[in-house]
Design a protein around this motif. Structure first.
Motif, mmCIF file in Angstrom:
data_model
loop_
_atom_site.group_PDB
_atom_site.id
_atom_site.type_symbol
_atom_site.label_atom_id
_atom_site.label_comp_id
_atom_site.label_asym_id
_atom_site.label_seq_id
_atom_site.Cartn_x
_atom_site.Cartn_y
_atom_site.Cartn_z
ATOM 1 N N PHE A 25 16.043 25.595 27.643
ATOM 2 C CA PHE A 25 15.970 24.437 28.065
ATOM 3 C C PHE A 25 17.393 23.809 27.598
ATOM 4 C CE2 PHE A 25 16.297 19.946 27.029
ATOM 5 C CZ PHE A 25 15.966 19.168 27.180
ATOM 6 N N GLY A 28 20.907 25.381 28.306
ATOM 7 C CA GLY A 28 20.851 25.272 29.902
ATOM 8 C C GLY A 28 20.778 26.606 30.801
ATOM 9 N N SER A 31 17.836 26.246 35.105
ATOM 10 C CA SER A 31 18.280 25.183 36.369
ATOM 11 C C SER A 31 18.799 26.284 37.181
ATOM 12 C CB SER A 31 18.727 23.777 36.490
ATOM 13 O OG SER A 31 19.851 24.674 35.820
ATOM 14 N N HIS A 208 27.425 22.212 36.294
ATOM 15 C CA HIS A 208 26.427 21.214 34.913
ATOM 16 C C HIS A 208 25.149 22.026 35.241
ATOM 17 C CE1 HIS A 208 24.861 18.297 32.592
ATOM 18 N NE2 HIS A 208 26.153 18.094 32.185
ATOM 19 N N TRP A 210 22.184 20.781 34.278
ATOM 20 C CA TRP A 210 21.592 20.045 34.692
ATOM 21 C C TRP A 210 21.420 19.895 36.153
ATOM 22 C CZ3 TRP A 210 21.472 15.874 29.851
ATOM 23 C CH2 TRP A 210 21.125 16.977 28.630
#
Length: 245
Positions: A25, A28, A31, A208, A210
């Motif tokens: 997390f 980054g 995801s 990005h 997120w």
């Protein structure tokens, strides 16, 4: 007040212990966009380094080995080093590969003889370190004609600039007090001052971490276009460094 080297390094060790269960997390990488960012980086590294099957590779600041997974694709003999024993223990537990050796060590005082490695690399690690000391050690342990590759945060990116310079935002984002980001021209100068040649520091990455998963493919394509756009590319999220000894 500037921290002493010992204090700074202890803070980094403590930081590793605190984030170990949430490292993807904070870095980054939890995801689809975060994983695509890693894929883009490994593709750039492999393009720059060329065939790696018979080469030795030193990874600085390997953490829990998330990037080491990608480096293992190169088939190089990898030494992955980090100052945090806790992060390295996690890396060893998750990555069992006979080509990879994990080692607790200090990037500013490398425990290797001169000219030990064909290649040196790191992802988002220099901004935690004393750069001149680290580059001097990387240069010393790199073989003549060897190559070095890094990916680092770009200080000209608006979000990065705020995150690295506003203390309350810095703490919220999980950064350590001494970590920073780089202007590409000054970073290139530090590599040249360390003796490296053919230094290229290029901004890249508008993806990005997120970003919603469903948008990853589209925004990655848009990002590659922006990376080729003069002036606009200067505010990309990261810079990569290519250089040779």
């Amino acid at each position: 007040m500037k921290l002493s080297d010992d204090a700074r390094k202890q803070i980094e060790r403590d930081h590793g212990r605190r984030i170990i269960d949430k490292a993807p997390f904070f870095w980054g990488r939890n995801s689809q966009a975060g994983l695509r960012r890693l894929e883009n980086r490994i593709n750039d590294l492999k393009s720059f380094f060329g065939p790696m099957e018979s080469k030795t590779l030193l990874e600085l600041g390997c953490g829990t080995g998330l990037w080491t997974d990608y480096l293992a694709q190169t088939q190089a003999s990898i030494t992955a080093l980090d100052i945090s024993k806790e992060l390295l223990d996690r890396a060893q537990a998750r990555l069992q590969n006979p080509r990879v050796r994990f080692l607790v060590g200090d990037a500013e005082q490398l425990p290797f003889p001169d000219e030990s490695f064909d290649c040196v690399c790191g992802i988002s690690v220099l901004h935690h370190l004393d750069v001149p000391k680290t580059l001097a050690e990387a240069y010393r342990t790199l073989k003549r004609g060897g190559r070095i590759w890094f990916s680092e945060p770009n200080m000209l990116n608006p979000q990065i600039m705020i995150q690295k310079n506003v203390p309350i935002i810095k703490r919220w984002a999980g950064d350590t007090p001494s970590e920073t980001a780089f202007f590409r021209w000054s970073l290139a100068g530090q590599f040249r001052a360390a003796g490296f040649r053919n230094v290229v520091v290029q901004p890249f990455d508008f993806l990005h971490p997120w970003l919603p998963d469903a948008w990853t493919g589209c925004m990655d394509s848009v990002g590659h276009t922006l990376e080729k756009t003069v002036l606009l590319r200067e505010i990309a999220g990261s810079v990569y460094v290519h250089a040779e000894k």
